[in-house]
Design a protein around this motif. Structure first.
Motif, short mmCIF file in Angstrom:
data_model
loop_
_atom_site.label_atom_id
_atom_site.label_comp_id
_atom_site.label_asym_id
_atom_site.label_seq_id
_atom_site.Cartn_x
_atom_site.Cartn_y
_atom_site.Cartn_z
N CYS A 21 0.82 -1.21 0.00
CA CYS A 21 0.00 0.00 0.00
C CYS A 21 0.85 1.26 0.00
N LEU A 80 -3.47 -1.89 5.06
CA LEU A 80 -4.18 -3.16 5.19
C LEU A 80 -4.73 -3.26 6.60
N THR A 121 -6.42 -8.90 7.93
CA THR A 121 -5.90 -9.21 6.59
C THR A 121 -4.39 -9.42 6.66
N ILE A 122 -3.70 -8.51 7.34
CA ILE A 122 -2.25 -8.62 7.51
C ILE A 122 -1.90 -9.95 8.18
N GLN A 180 1.27 -1.01 8.68
CA GLN A 180 0.22 -1.76 8.00
C GLN A 180 0.21 -1.55 6.48
N ALA A 202 -6.12 -8.63 -1.14
CA ALA A 202 -4.84 -7.89 -1.11
C ALA A 202 -3.80 -8.58 -1.98
#
Length: 154
Positions: free
Chosen positions: A43, A50, A54-55, A82, A137
């Motif tokens: 990102c 993120l 999700t990470i 992040q 992602a």
């Protein structure tokens, strides 16, 4: 600004062009072993990030699956901001090799039905995962593979 001990603190985040993959640091240890740290930026800093579940799912899945493709993976860990991850490798693999490893592993991630070790026995916060977010992602990162070599804005 003064030079900092942490390499990424010396990177002007206003001028990077995510997503990208770059060598962040190379260290030769006292006995001659070499470690290379790669900045895997998903990102654009200070514009997007993120979400933590999700990470967490990317971290678990990538950490597990990347080792199917390389014996030199030492660690895959999220950035506190992040926006991406650090991949620590034994030796000094070319960044092109790392781009291939990342692409292959993210493609593998798209095919999994569950996050590895996402449970209370193997993980410290097993409920905090988002596999669908990780897949979105990963796909977004893969869709922009052609720009991974471009680190700084033109």
């Amino acid at each position: 600004m003064p030079t900092m001990n942490v390499e990424s603190f010396n990177l002007d985040h206003r001028h990077v062009d995510a997503p990208y993959i770059r060598v962040a640091d190379v260290k030769t240890l006292p006995k001659g072993d070499v470690l290379t740290k790669y900045d895997i930026r998903f990102c654009q800093p200070n514009e997007d990030h993120l979400e933590m579940p999700t990470i967490h799912s990317i971290e678990h899945t990538f950490a597990e699956l990347s080792r199917n493709h390389s014996e030199n993976v030492i660690d895959f860990s999220p950035m506190g901001c992040q926006t991406g991850f650090y991949l620590l490798m034994a030796g000094e693999p070319a960044v092109e090799e790392i781009r291939d490893l990342v692409a292959t592993t993210l493609t593998d991630l798209l095919g999994v039905d569950e996050v590895p070790a996402a449970n209370v026995v193997q993980c410290g916060w097993g409920a905090s995962h988002d596999l669908e977010g990780a897949k979105r992602a990963a796909q977004a990162m893969l869709d922009q593979r052609g720009s991974w070599a471009q680190v700084m804005k033109a």
